[in-house]
Write an enzyme that holds these catalytic residues in place. Structure first.
Site, PDB file in Angstrom:
ATOM      1  N   LYS A 119      21.239  44.918  42.217  1.00  0.00           N
ATOM      2  CA  LYS A 119      22.535  46.340  42.818  1.00  0.00           C
ATOM      3  C   LYS A 119      21.601  46.773  44.649  1.00  0.00           C
ATOM      4  CE  LYS A 119      24.700  47.098  38.742  1.00  0.00           C
ATOM      5  NZ  LYS A 119      25.506  48.486  37.644  1.00  0.00           N
ATOM      6  N   LYS A 211      30.068  35.432  37.406  1.00  0.00           N
ATOM      7  CA  LYS A 211      30.984  36.848  36.346  1.00  0.00           C
ATOM      8  C   LYS A 211      31.551  36.792  37.250  1.00  0.00           C
ATOM      9  CE  LYS A 211      29.043  40.447  34.639  1.00  0.00           C
ATOM     10  NZ  LYS A 211      28.374  40.958  34.163  1.00  0.00           N
ATOM     11  N   LYS A 214      34.790  43.780  38.790  1.00  0.00           N
ATOM     12  CA  LYS A 214      35.251  44.280  39.864  1.00  0.00           C
ATOM     13  C   LYS A 214      35.312  44.686  41.373  1.00  0.00           C
ATOM     14  CE  LYS A 214      32.694  47.784  36.538  1.00  0.00           C
ATOM     15  NZ  LYS A 214      33.247  48.726  35.711  1.00  0.00           N
TER      16      LYS A 214
END
Ligand code: TRP
Length: 349
Positions: A119, A211, A214
Site C-alpha cells: 500500500k 485479486k 475495489k
C-alpha cells in the site's frame, strides 16, 4: 501446582473497511462466513472506519461507505439484534488499546508486513504513520473483545499472526501482574484465523493472477454487490478464460487460473466444492458454463442487492443499528480496558 489454564469464551470478531464498493470478493471471502458463524458463535462485526482513514478519504464518501457496509451486513443476513454490528470509531477503546499495543509490538515485526509495503508503494516516506501502525489497531480490534476466532480472507493471514504475537508478548511481558490479578497465565487469547472454503481468494475477472479488488481501474474486473442482473451477465460473459473445455478434476485447474477462479466462485455460491462442480461440468465449454454461473450469481445476489437498495434510503435505521451495536460493544471493550490498565499499572477512576 499448575497455573490455572485460562478458558477463553469462544467469540468471533471481524472487520470490513468502508472504502469503495463491496464486491463478490468481500462477499465470498468474508461475509458469507460471518453469516454462517452466527449459528454457532457470539459474533461481533465491525465497520472499521478508523482503518479506512489510514489513507485519505473524502469525508462525505466515508460517511456513505460506513452506512453502505452496514447495510450490506444486514442485507447479507447478519442479525444486528442477536449479534453486534457497529462502527469502530464509536468505541474509543479500540484506539486506546491500540496505543498500548504500539508499545508492545516491535518495529521489526511491522517492517515485515507485506500489506504495508504494497500500500505504501515506492513513496514510503509519504505514507501515514497510521498505515504503518494499522496491524496494531487490528490486533486491538480483536483483542479488546478477547475474541478467539477471526474470519478473514487469505490476505489478512499475516496480520492475524501479528495479532497473536502481540497477545503473546503482552501475556508474557505482564505475566506476573496478570497472574496477580487472577487472570491465570494469559490475559489475551491467541486469536485464530478462520480461512476456509473454495473462494477465500476471489480473483479478478480480467486477470486470474490478481485479486478482485475495489481499487482495480476496470469495473469489468469485479462484480459489485450493487450490480444489476444485466451487468452481472455481461461481466461474466466478458470474463477472461482459455479456449479449453472444463477439466475432469481439480488437478486440471492447476495451470488455468481464470478457469479455477470461475469454478471456485460457482462452488462457493452453490455451497459445494470445486470437485463437485467439475463432476457436473466436466467437458463443458465456457459458452455453457458462463450462463450457468451468471444465473447462479444473479439468483444469489439479487435479493441482497434489493435489500441494500431499500436500506440505502433509511439512514435513520442504519445509524440506530450502529448506535445500539456500539453501546453493546463498548460494554465489553470497557471491561477489557479496565483490566489492561490494572495489569499495566496505570491509575484509573
Ligand atoms: N484489515 C482488514 C482488511 O483490510 C480489516 C480489519 C480491521 C479486520 N480490523 C480487523 C479484520 C479485525 C478482522 C479483524 O480486510
Amino acid at each position: 501446582m499448575d497455573a490455572p489454564k485460562p478458558a477463553f469464551k469462544e467469540r468471533v470478531f471481524s472487520g470490513v473497511q468502508p472504502t469503495g464498493n463491496l464486491h463478490l470478493g468481500n462477499y465470498l471471502g468474508a461475509i458469507v462466513k460471518f453469516v454462517e458463524l452466527q449459528k454457532t458463535h457470539e459474533c461481533i462485526y465491525c465497520v472499521v472506519d478508523l482503518h479506512a482513514i489510514t489513507v485519505w478519504q473524502e469525508p462525505a464518501e466515508l460517511t456513505k461507505a460506513i452506512r453502505e457496509v452496514t447495510a450490506a451486513f444486514i442485507a447479507c443476513g447478519i442479525d444486528p439484534k442477536k449479534h453486534i454490528v457497529f462502527n469502530q470509531s464509536q468505541v474509543a477503546e479500540h484506539a486506546e488499546l491500540a496505543w498500548v499495543f504500539n508499545c508492545v509490538a516491535r518495529l521489526g515485526w511491522l517492517n515485515r508486513m507485506t500489506q504495508f509495503k504494497e500500500k505504501a508503494g515506492k513513496d514510503r516516506e509519504n505514507a501515514s504513520v497510521g498505515l504503518y501502525a494499522y496491524p496494531n489497531l487490528m490486533a486491538a480490534d480483536i483483542l479488546v473483545y478477547r475474541a478467539t476466532h477471526v474470519p478473514v480472507g487469505e490476505d489478512q493471514k499475516q496480520h492475524l499472526e501479528l495479532s497473536r504475537d502481540i497477545a503473546q508478548k503482552f501475556n508474557s511481558d505482564y505475566a506476573a501482574s496478570i497472574a496477580a490479578r487472577g487472570f491465570g497465565d494469559a490475559f489475551f487469547p491467541l486469536p485464530e484465523p478462520l480461512i476456509q472454503g473454495p473462494a477465500t481468494r476471489v480473483m479478478s475477472l480480467r486477470d486470474g493472477s490478481k485479486k478482485m479488488s475495489k481499487s482495480d481501474a476496470s469495473d469489468q474486473s469485479r462484480i459489485n454487490l450493487t450490480d444489476d442482473p444485466d451487468t452481472i451477465a455481461l461481466k461474466v460473459r466478458r470474463a477472461k478464460t482459455d479456449p479449453d473445455p472444463l477439466p475432469q478434476d481439480e488437478k486440471g485447474l492447476e495451470t488455468r487460473p481464470e478457469a479455477d477462479n470461475l469454478v471456485g466462485i460457482y462452488a462457493a455460491l452453490a455451497d459445494t466444492t470445486k470437485a463437485d462442480v467439475l463432476r457436473e461440468f466436466a467437458g463443458a465449454q465456457f459458452s455453457a458454463f458462463k450462463p450457468a454461473l451468471s444465473d447462479l450469481l444473479v439468483a444469489k445476489l439479487s435479493p441482497i442487492t434489493a435489500e441494500m437498495r431499500r436500506l440505502k434510503d433509511d439512514t435513520a435505521y442504519i445509524d440506530s443499528v450502529l448506535a445500539d451495536g456500539s453501546v453493546r460493544a463498548q460494554a465489553i471493550a470497557a471491561e477489557t480496558m479496565k483490566a489492561v490498565k490494572d495489569i499495566v499499572g496505570l491509575v484509573r477512576r
